[in-house]
Design a protein around this motif. Structure first.
Motif, PDB file in Angstrom:
ATOM      1  N   SER A   1      24.742  11.261  31.015  1.00 44.14           N
ATOM      2  CA  SER A   1      25.229  10.970  32.377  1.00 44.14           C
ATOM      3  C   SER A   1      25.971   9.626  32.418  1.00 44.14           C
ATOM      4  O   SER A   1      26.788   9.393  33.303  1.00 44.14           O
ATOM      5  CB  SER A   1      24.092  11.022  33.401  1.00 44.14           C
ATOM      6  N   VAL A   2      25.682   8.748  31.452  1.00 44.84           N
ATOM      7  CA  VAL A   2      26.452   7.495  31.354  1.00 44.84           C
ATOM      8  C   VAL A   2      27.815   7.800  30.732  1.00 44.84           C
ATOM      9  O   VAL A   2      28.864   7.490  31.291  1.00 44.84           O
ATOM     10  CB  VAL A   2      25.715   6.449  30.481  1.00 44.84           C
ATOM     11  N   GLN A   3      27.770   8.448  29.565  1.00 49.79           N
ATOM     12  CA  GLN A   3      29.002   8.594  28.767  1.00 49.79           C
ATOM     13  C   GLN A   3      30.040   9.483  29.445  1.00 49.79           C
ATOM     14  O   GLN A   3      31.231   9.186  29.426  1.00 49.79           O
ATOM     15  CB  GLN A   3      28.674   9.130  27.360  1.00 49.79           C
ATOM     16  N   GLU A   4      29.586  10.573  30.078  1.00 58.38           N
ATOM     17  CA  GLU A   4      30.563  11.489  30.686  1.00 58.38           C
ATOM     18  C   GLU A   4      31.308  10.831  31.835  1.00 58.38           C
ATOM     19  O   GLU A   4      32.531  10.918  31.958  1.00 58.38           O
ATOM     20  CB  GLU A   4      29.875  12.773  31.162  1.00 58.38           C
ATOM     21  N   MET A   5      30.551  10.143  32.683  1.00 57.38           N
ATOM     22  CA  MET A   5      31.201   9.476  33.821  1.00 57.38           C
ATOM     23  C   MET A   5      32.117   8.350  33.321  1.00 57.38           C
ATOM     24  O   MET A   5      33.234   8.169  33.808  1.00 57.38           O
ATOM     25  CB  MET A   5      30.130   8.906  34.769  1.00 57.38           C
ATOM     26  N   LYS A   6      31.627   7.621  32.313  1.00 58.35           N
ATOM     27  CA  LYS A   6      32.419   6.507  31.769  1.00 58.35           C
ATOM     28  C   LYS A   6      33.764   7.025  31.254  1.00 58.35           C
ATOM     29  O   LYS A   6      34.826   6.476  31.571  1.00 58.35           O
ATOM     30  CB  LYS A   6      31.615   5.846  30.642  1.00 58.35           C
ATOM     31  N   LYS A   7      33.693   8.111  30.511  1.00 55.59           N
ATOM     32  CA  LYS A   7      34.910   8.674  29.931  1.00 55.59           C
ATOM     33  C   LYS A   7      35.875   9.113  31.038  1.00 55.59           C
ATOM     34  O   LYS A   7      37.080   8.814  30.995  1.00 55.59           O
ATOM     35  CB  LYS A   7      34.527   9.878  29.056  1.00 55.59           C
TER      36      LYS A   7
ATOM     37  N   PRO B   1      23.419   6.446  36.929  1.00 56.62           N
ATOM     38  CA  PRO B   1      23.223   7.643  36.101  1.00 56.62           C
ATOM     39  C   PRO B   1      21.794   8.171  36.267  1.00 56.62           C
ATOM     40  O   PRO B   1      20.949   7.520  36.885  1.00 56.62           O
ATOM     41  CB  PRO B   1      23.453   7.126  34.675  1.00 56.62           C
ATOM     42  N   SER B   2      21.523   9.340  35.694  1.00 59.01           N
ATOM     43  CA  SER B   2      20.196   9.941  35.868  1.00 59.01           C
ATOM     44  C   SER B   2      19.189   9.377  34.861  1.00 59.01           C
ATOM     45  O   SER B   2      19.563   8.675  33.914  1.00 59.01           O
ATOM     46  CB  SER B   2      20.295  11.458  35.723  1.00 59.01           C
ATOM     47  N   GLY B   3      17.928   9.748  35.084  1.00 58.32           N
ATOM     48  CA  GLY B   3      16.834   9.285  34.219  1.00 58.32           C
ATOM     49  C   GLY B   3      15.716   8.725  35.088  1.00 58.32           C
ATOM     50  O   GLY B   3      15.872   7.639  35.639  1.00 58.32           O
ATOM     51  N   ASN B   4      14.616   9.496  35.191  1.00 60.25           N
ATOM     52  CA  ASN B   4      13.542   9.067  36.106  1.00 60.25           C
ATOM     53  C   ASN B   4      12.960   7.710  35.737  1.00 60.25           C
ATOM     54  O   ASN B   4      12.691   6.877  36.593  1.00 60.25           O
ATOM     55  CB  ASN B   4      12.409  10.107  36.121  1.00 60.25           C
TER      56      ASN B   4
END
Ligand code: HDD
Length: 716
Positions: free
Chosen positions: A576-582, A629-632
């Motif tokens: 969820s970090v990398q996809e949005m960053k890209k 980003p996600s991650g509880n």
């Protein structure tokens, strides 16, 4: 074409020489200014290791003496500035209107050096002061240097240069206690304004969001005065110059501006530097409004009056070329500080008009450089040196660099064959436009300069509701800081001439009444003030609105160079970090990963993620948009960091887009979340859910979600 390439590379070469950059390479020895190698730069020469220092220590004396003299007087105005190198290229030949060489050939790149500035603050003052921004461009043309010394506001406070020292004395810190720094919100400025109805148009601009830009790269620029273009046939055309930024024109909120001033007083300087450093070169199109000479008297204002603009609805702006800033200075002092701009630096094909503000400027700029740069040879400082060859009989003076050879320094001479020669017009010699002048010498203002309100009204009416609200808030803040009620009332009287609605709303915020006109002119006005001289002769404005005057009327969409904060903590989900960053970086945005501290963290998948900055050392106000980003586990950790929660509350208050993959976690810890209408999140700039990068990009492209301001309930 080949020839052109050669010419361009010659220009670049000349510019390199002009830079005179000196790298202190690894293999060079430390020396004195006389070139003597220094063996010990750690200890001064003493009589014994515990003894007194010796006067004969020429190394110590030279070093300290140089240091003692390292400052020069800062600019009396526009002291705080940031600059960059670049080039200008015209789109098509402007031969029909001007013979200026740099406006003829679309294949030619003309080097430029551009300096942006605030006006009132000292050299070390904050970038985000509410103020006009200077926008000066030095074109190093083959025919000599041309300086377009403008502002980011198309009009000026005063009509006649003789009032400039008064204006500046009024806005600078007050003389008895040198307070306040870089701010117009004080008694003396508003006292002056209240007695100068001609300032009202520019005051409207200065109270708008134009005076708190998001970035120097997102400002328009204006030449302000009406200038004249002259073609080969000697025919003149009036011209107003415009710079239109390709990134759009954007401001921040006043609350944000004040907080940025504390968090990062170098915000604009850093933003310009970083963008260029990252290869995201800021660009502006040069626009012209062209007015044939025979139309000089067709407008209901005077083209020579610098408190008036030519509405784009009446005369459209023709885009004629582009400026790209692509290189940061190598040395701030040598370049940004020592650059000397002058509206009188013109080239054949461009000429002045009789605007009395411009005429006064022509004296002031040389005069100030003599003092600031120490003498008449400031044109020899590398950044000021033309690339066109300089030959004349001027000699000597402080800090002369050129070693002129030969016996003659006068003209006419026969000993040197008459050299240097005067250039004929066809050889590029400058000839002033032969304007016919037949008049009495008077100290007066033309009747045609006496309408001070119509264009101020046009400006206010042309703003969106949001922009009008910001203007009302700005007046309420600034006048709220004024301690003299008579001054507040006089300004309200003037505002009433611009718009009754505006005056009433500001008055309500101040708790002061709007005076009737008669009171306004007589109340507390000095005995030598002649109201007749300023009596407004309100003519019928020919336009109701001019959309070009509003920053928000245009759609926006380009998110290039926008700064997006990712709020992260241990356990964040890597994808969820990398996809949005890209997705964001593909559109040219700059992503910064924020975390509890500035080390690496472990993602949910066990990978390591580099943190760019810790919450502790940054603030929400320096970012354009926010993503969680996600991650509880990460959300739980972030919910325990008060600064992370504050970040989002403040971002919401400042109407910035916020995206989160999940609402459980950080988002529902915020103050605003519980009060939100969850059905219309997207309209409110909140993007919730997985794989929402395109929605987020659209939201960032809208810049701000101003509707939120109407609620005004966020205690951030
Ligand atoms: Fe000025 C600097 C813009 C009116 C006197 N001015 C200065 C700079 C800008 C402007 C951008 C900074 C240049 C740089 O980056 O080094 N000034 C304007 C505009 C004006 C204007 C757009 C009105 C249309 N100025 C104005 C008047 C006077 C001055 C009427 C005096 C009669 N301005 C100066 C100055 C400065 C200056 C004192 C200070 C430093 C410098 O010139 O080099 O001479």
């Amino acid at each position: 074409m080949k020839n052109e390439k050669k010419k361009n590379s010659e220009v670049n070469k000349k510019l390199q020489d002009l830079d005179r950059n000196r790298e202190d390479a690894q293999d060079q020895y430390l020396t004195t200014n006389q070139g003597v190698r220094i063996n010990d730069n750690q200890n001064s020469l003493k009589a014994g290791d515990r003894g007194a220092s010796l006067l004969e220590d020429f190394i110590l004396r030279e070093k300290i003496t140089h240091f003692d003299h390292e400052r020069i007087p800062e600019r009396i105005v526009h002291a705080r500035g940031s600059a960059a190198h670049g080039y200008f290229q015209v789109y098509e030949s402007m031969e029909k209107f001007t013979k200026a060489g740099f406006l003829q050939d679309p294949t030619r790149k003309t080097p430029v050096f551009t300096r942006f500035s605030t006006v009132a603050g000292f050299k070390g003052s904050t970038d985000l002061a509410r103020d006009v921004r200077g926008f000066s461009v030095k074109f190093y043309t083959d025919e000599g240097n041309y300086d377009l010394v403008g502002n980011n506001i198309p009009v000026f406070f005063i009509q006649d240069a003789i009032k400039f020292p008064d204006l500046i004395h009024a806005v600078k810190p007050e003389p008895h206690n040198e307070i306040p720094q870089a701010a117009s919100a004080h008694d003396t400025f508003w006292d002056f304004v209240s007695l100068m109805p001609e300032s009202m148009h520019m005051i409207m601009w200065a109270m708008s969001d134009r005076a708190i830009p998001r970035s120097l790269r997102m400002m328009e620029g204006f030449g302000v005065h009406t200038f004249r273009l002259v073609n080969k046939e000697g025919q003149g055309t009036f011209v107003k110059f415009h710079w239109k930024p390709l990134l759009g024109t954007h401001g921040v909120t006043w609350d944000e501006a004040q907080k940025i001033s504390g968090n990062d007083p170098d915000f604009h300087r850093r933003d310009l530097w970083n963008a260029i450093d990252n290869g995201q070169f800021p660009e502006w199109e040069l626009g012209v409004q062209l007015i044939p000479e025979e139309d000089e008297h067709k407008f209901d204002f005077d083209l020579l009056d610098a408190t008036k603009l030519v509405p784009e609805e009446l005369v459209p702006v023709k885009k004629i070329g582009k400026m790209v800033l692509n290189r940061n200075p190598n040395n701030f002092f040598a370049e940004t500080e020592q650059v000397a701009f002058h509206p009188g630096h013109i080239v054949p094909g461009i000429d002045f008009t009789n605007d009395p503000l411009l005429q006064g400027r022509l004296f002031s700029y040389t005069d100030t450089q003599l003092k600031r740069l120490g003498g008449p040879n400031f044109h020899e400082i590398p950044i000021n040196r033309p690339i066109a060859p300089v030959h004349n009989n001027q000699r000597d003076g402080h800090m002369r660099q050129e070693i002129n050879k030969g016996q003659t320094s006068y003209q006419p001479n026969s000993l040197r064959g008459g050299c240097p020669f005067q250039a004929k017009i066809e050889e590029g010699g400058f000839d002033s436009y032969p304007e016919k002048i037949d008049a009495k010498k008077v100290r007066e203002r033309s009747e045609s300069f006496k309408d001070h309100f119509s264009q101020a009204t046009l400006f206010f009416k042309s703003q969106t509701d949001v922009e009008q609200r910001h203007i009302i808030d700005a007046f309420s803040f600034e006048l709220g800081k004024v301690g003299v009620s008579e001054v507040q009332e006089r300004v309200l009287g003037l505002l009433n001439e611009v718009s009754g609605d505006l005056a009433n709303k500001v008055a309500a915020n101040l708790g002061v009444n709007v005076p009737r006109r008669k009171e306004q002119l007589n109340h507390g006005v000095p005995a030598d003030f002649d109201p007749k001289r300023y009596e407004p002769s309100k003519s019928n404005p020919s336009l109701e609105k001019d959309p070009a005057l509003s920053m928000m009327h245009k759609g926006f969409g380009n998110i290039a160079t926008r700064k997006i904060a990712f709020l992260c903590a241990e356990g964040v989900e890597d994808a969820s970090v990398q996809e949005m960053k890209k997705a964001l970086e593909n559109k040219g945005a700059m992503v910064k990963i924020l975390g509890p501290n500035s080390t690496e963290i472990k993602t949910a998948e066990g990978k390591s993620l580099k943190i760019d900055e810790a919450f502790r050392t940054t603030a929400s106000v320096v970012f354009d948009a926010f993503y969680i980003p996600s991650g509880n586990k990460a959300h739980k950790a972030l919910s325990n960091i008060p600064k992370a929660i504050h970040f989002l509350n403040e971002a919401y208050k400042h109407c910035k887009p916020i995206a989160s993959v999940q609402d459980k976690g950080l988002l529902d810890q915020t103050y605003f979340w519980k009060n939100l209408d969850k059905k219309n999140l997207i309209e409110d700039g909140i993007i919730l859910g997985k794989d929402k990068s395109s929605e987020f990009i659209k939201a960032i492209g809208k810049h701000r979600f101003w509707k939120r301001e109407e609620k005004d309930y966020i205690p951030a």
